[in-house]
Scaffold this motif. Structure first.
Motif, PDB file in Angstrom:
ATOM      1  N   ARG A 239       0.846  -1.191   0.000  1.00  0.00           N
ATOM      2  CA  ARG A 239       0.000   0.000   0.000  1.00  0.00           C
ATOM      3  C   ARG A 239       0.884   1.245   0.000  1.00  0.00           C
ATOM      4  N   ASN A 240       0.251   2.398  -0.115  1.00  0.00           N
ATOM      5  CA  ASN A 240       0.968   3.642   0.050  1.00  0.00           C
ATOM      6  C   ASN A 240       1.516   3.719   1.469  1.00  0.00           C
ATOM      7  N   GLU A 243      -0.684   5.139   4.303  1.00  0.00           N
ATOM      8  CA  GLU A 243      -1.787   4.262   4.686  1.00  0.00           C
ATOM      9  C   GLU A 243      -1.295   3.070   5.505  1.00  0.00           C
ATOM     10  N   SER A 247      -3.183   3.047   8.944  1.00  0.00           N
ATOM     11  CA  SER A 247      -4.244   2.042   9.097  1.00  0.00           C
ATOM     12  C   SER A 247      -3.814   0.729   8.459  1.00  0.00           C
ATOM     13  N   SER A 249      -3.522  -3.179   7.494  1.00  0.00           N
ATOM     14  CA  SER A 249      -4.614  -4.132   7.317  1.00  0.00           C
ATOM     15  C   SER A 249      -4.255  -5.550   7.738  1.00  0.00           C
ATOM     16  N   VAL A 315     -10.372  -1.430  -1.301  1.00  0.00           N
ATOM     17  CA  VAL A 315     -11.156  -0.364  -1.906  1.00  0.00           C
ATOM     18  C   VAL A 315     -10.329   0.907  -2.022  1.00  0.00           C
ATOM     19  N   ARG A 316      -9.509   1.188  -0.998  1.00  0.00           N
ATOM     20  CA  ARG A 316      -8.705   2.412  -0.999  1.00  0.00           C
ATOM     21  C   ARG A 316      -7.402   2.248  -1.780  1.00  0.00           C
ATOM     22  N   GLY A 317      -7.210   1.091  -2.392  1.00  0.00           N
ATOM     23  CA  GLY A 317      -5.986   0.837  -3.134  1.00  0.00           C
ATOM     24  C   GLY A 317      -5.016   0.000  -2.333  1.00  0.00           C
ATOM     25  N   SER A 328     -15.365  -3.726   5.153  1.00  0.00           N
ATOM     26  CA  SER A 328     -15.362  -2.281   4.873  1.00  0.00           C
ATOM     27  C   SER A 328     -14.014  -1.774   4.392  1.00  0.00           C
TER      28      SER A 328
END
Length: 329
Positions: A239-240, A243, A247, A249, A315-317, A328
């Motif tokens: 991810r970036n 992120e 947050s 994952s 969803v956010r990439g 979510s």
């Protein structure tokens, strides 16, 4: 940066051949690095970060071999190049800063000659011209009195100066991709900051892409735009960078981020023990089935023990490998 990737790694697998067995040390590793981008690869020691970098630059040695996948540099597949073909690329279009410059540099040769050799091999220069370029290369990495330092041997230089020489060698021919494997290991914090600033500045000036390998999350957060998190030979999250740290994952990424000390936390809450991930990274011969992180994971279920999770696009990439992502995310 442009919208064209400089490096594309697709389903890379690295096998360990031992005692008549073929063990998978790295598998299903895929990522891209854009032109001018700094991409971070993080994880505990033994996760496969360094051997991934060695595979990219064609320096794997038995009993390690590339077992599958594709590596494309500037659109050209390089994983199957012959030794002479790879040597034309190595140091020219793709270079590497190794963890320990004292063992990477030739102790019997002055550092100036080791830098000049790059221009002789890849730019077909004579030694006199190559030495002039080597002086400039040392000056570019902010080595004081570069003409005098040209004659020094590695043992005559400090750790920070040796690392600068390694960077000068790596960047001498203007490579498109620089692999930086723990480039600040064993350096004090002041020298670490200088080396990182140097890599960042030279990358911007020359437009070089960087693969930054480290177990130091602070370094990665400071240097990288995107991050891949590796555990037991697999990428578990990409991810970036902002992120990843704000947050995370995957449970492993959450554990890494939670282990970071927080500025001011001691003053607010008194003495606190840093959080840690229980257990250790297993050796290649003992990689568990299913999700390789499940023996250490707080969220593991029976499914995790038997089935390896597939990549999930967030969803956010970004990508994550976990059976228990919230819907979510």
């Amino acid at each position: 940066m442009t919208d064209q990737p400089l490096l594309e790694v697709e389903n890379l697998r690295i096998d360990l051949l031992t005692d008549g067995q073929r063990l998978s040390a790295v598998e299903e590793v895929s990522f891209t690095i854009m032109r001018g981008e700094t991409f971070g690869l993080v994880g505990e020691s033994g996760c496969g970060k360094s051997i991934t970098a060695l595979a990219l630059i064609g320096l794997l040695r038995a009993p390690l071999v590339i077992g599958g996948g594709r590596i494309r540099l500037e659109g050209k597949e390089i994983q199957s190049l012959s030794g002479p073909e790879m040597r034309k690329l190595r140091g020219n279009r793709i270079s590497m800063i190794f963890q320990e410059p004292m063992t990477a540099l030739n102790p019997l040769s002055p550092v100036g000659r080791q830098i000049a050799e790059m221009f002789v091999l890849h730019k077909a220069m004579g030694w006199k011209e190559a030495e002039r370029h080597a002086v400039q290369a040392l000056d570019n990495v902010r080595v004081p009195a570069p003409e005098r330092r040209m004659k020094d041997y590695p043992h005559q230089l400090s750790g920070g100066m040796r690392q600068r020489v390694m960077i000068a060698i790596a960047l001498a021919c203007g490579p498109g991709l620089l692999l930086a494997d723990e480039p600040t290991t064993a350096l004090d914090v002041t020298v670490q900051a200088e080396i990182l600033d140097l890599i960042r500045d030279l990358s911007k000036e020359q437009g070089t892409s960087v693969l930054m390998i480290s177990h130091d999350l602070g370094l990665i957060a400071n240097m990288c735009r995107r991050v891949g998190v590796m555990y037991a030979g697999r990428l578990v999250e990409q991810r970036n960078a902002d992120e990843i740290f704000e947050s995370p994952s995957h449970p492993y990424t959450k554990g890494l981020v939670a282990s970071l000390p927080l500025l001011g936390s001691r003053a607010k809450h008194g003495r606190q023990r840093l959080r840690e991930i229980s257990g250790v990274v297993p050796p290649v011969s003992s990689f568990p089935g299913g999700c390789r992180f499940h023996p250490r994971c707080y969220a593991a279920t029976d499914m995790c023990q038997t089935t390896a999770p597939a990549e999930t696009v967030l969803v956010r990439g970004g990508l994550v490998r976990c059976h228990h992502l919230e819907s979510s995310i």
